[in-house]
Design a protein around this motif. Structure first.
Motif, PDB file in Angstrom:
ATOM      1  N   LEU A  71       8.295 -32.160   8.777  1.00  0.00           N
ATOM      2  CA  LEU A  71       7.095 -31.599   8.154  1.00  0.00           C
ATOM      3  C   LEU A  71       7.451 -30.538   7.116  1.00  0.00           C
TER       4      LEU A  71
ATOM      5  N   TYR B 212       6.292 -30.699   3.252  1.00  0.00           N
ATOM      6  CA  TYR B 212       5.654 -29.551   2.610  1.00  0.00           C
ATOM      7  C   TYR B 212       6.390 -29.186   1.321  1.00  0.00           C
TER       8      TYR B 212
ATOM      9  N   HIS C 131      -1.997 -28.886  -2.928  1.00  0.00           N
ATOM     10  CA  HIS C 131      -1.605 -27.930  -1.893  1.00  0.00           C
ATOM     11  C   HIS C 131      -0.906 -28.734  -0.799  1.00  0.00           C
TER      12      HIS C 131
ATOM     13  N   LEU D  11      -0.344 -28.506   2.307  1.00  0.00           N
ATOM     14  CA  LEU D  11      -0.890 -28.586   3.648  1.00  0.00           C
ATOM     15  C   LEU D  11      -1.754 -29.833   3.839  1.00  0.00           C
ATOM     16  N   THR D  12      -2.459 -30.257   2.793  1.00  0.00           N
ATOM     17  CA  THR D  12      -3.331 -31.431   2.900  1.00  0.00           C
ATOM     18  C   THR D  12      -2.548 -32.697   3.227  1.00  0.00           C
TER      19      THR D  12
ATOM     20  N   MET E 181       0.353 -32.934   4.567  1.00  0.00           N
ATOM     21  CA  MET E 181       0.957 -32.748   5.881  1.00  0.00           C
ATOM     22  C   MET E 181      -0.019 -33.076   6.994  1.00  0.00           C
ATOM     23  N   ILE E 182      -1.247 -32.594   6.883  1.00  0.00           N
ATOM     24  CA  ILE E 182      -2.254 -32.852   7.904  1.00  0.00           C
ATOM     25  C   ILE E 182      -2.563 -34.344   7.979  1.00  0.00           C
ATOM     26  N   ILE E 183      -2.705 -34.985   6.827  1.00  0.00           N
ATOM     27  CA  ILE E 183      -2.987 -36.428   6.799  1.00  0.00           C
ATOM     28  C   ILE E 183      -1.859 -37.200   7.480  1.00  0.00           C
TER      29      ILE E 183
ATOM     30  N   CYS F 249       0.278 -36.106   9.729  1.00  0.00           N
ATOM     31  CA  CYS F 249       0.263 -35.816  11.167  1.00  0.00           C
ATOM     32  C   CYS F 249      -0.821 -36.602  11.890  1.00  0.00           C
ATOM     33  N   VAL F 250      -1.989 -36.683  11.293  1.00  0.00           N
ATOM     34  CA  VAL F 250      -3.094 -37.421  11.923  1.00  0.00           C
ATOM     35  C   VAL F 250      -2.753 -38.910  12.009  1.00  0.00           C
TER      36      VAL F 250
ATOM     37  N   THR G  67       0.213 -40.331  11.998  1.00  0.00           N
ATOM     38  CA  THR G  67       1.312 -40.511  12.943  1.00  0.00           C
ATOM     39  C   THR G  67       0.810 -40.428  14.385  1.00  0.00           C
ATOM     40  N   THR G  68      -0.064 -39.486  14.658  1.00  0.00           N
ATOM     41  CA  THR G  68      -0.618 -39.342  16.004  1.00  0.00           C
ATOM     42  C   THR G  68      -1.419 -40.572  16.398  1.00  0.00           C
TER      43      THR G  68
END
Length: 178
Positions: free
Chosen positions: A2, A6, A16, A18-19, A21-23, A25-26, A28-29
């Motif tokens: 991650l 970033y 940015h 962070l956007t 990264m969040i996508i 992570c979601v 992948t989860t």
């Protein structure tokens, strides 16, 4: 991983970081929750192919585009042998070897193998794969310093030196990297 995502998005895009990264992570989860270990193994295999494609393209484009002169190499001072350089070489080698022992990929190969032959082959292949990728990507730091795209005094951490070279390439190379 991650942290790298970033850094890449921060260096190569106006987004940015962070956007994305969040996508990531979601997504992948979700696929891991539904697909389990098989989904994780399949995405690892896909990532392996994509990494090799990226490295091949990067080696070709960097080899064609980046031509540091002898003066640039000497000015960077990275080829002079030092005690610290030797110590760091040993420490880095051991750190990579031991961290891979505890990495999930090592254990995935162990439990996914049908027999000892498959395990030995996967371990041998995995070792050489990690070695080649680490050697090629690891040389990006000195190459970036020699080419003038990165220096120890810059705001960009040394771990992102590869991406400073990519940022200096044509736009399609940065797009493919992302």
């Amino acid at each position: 991983e991650l942290t790298t995502i970033y850094g890449v998005f921060q260096l190569l895009t106006p987004l940015h970081p962070l956007t994305p990264m969040i996508i990531i992570c979601v997504i992948t989860t979700i696929y891991t929750a539904f697909g389990g270990v098989f989904a994780s193994l399949m995405t690892d295999a896909i990532q392996c192919v994509l990494i090799f494609v990226l490295i091949i393209i990067a080696v070709i484009t960097v080899g064609v585009s980046v031509r540091p002169s002898k003066e640039d190499i000497e000015r960077a001072g990275l080829v002079k042998p030092t005690k610290m350089g030797g110590e760091l070489f040993v420490i880095l080698t051991l750190a990579i070897a031991f961290s891979d022992m505890y990495h999930q990929g090592f254990w995935q190969r162990t439990f996914a193998s049908r027999n000892d032959h498959d395990l030995r082959w996967a371990t041998f292949f995995g070792f050489w794969l990690v070695f080649v990728v680490t050697a090629l990507v690891g040389m990006a730091g000195p190459l970036a310093a020699w080419a003038g795209t990165w220096s120890p005094d810059s705001d960009v951490p040394g771990s992102s030196a590869f991406f400073t070279i990519i940022a200096s390439m044509p736009g399609w190379v940065s797009g493919l990297t992302l």
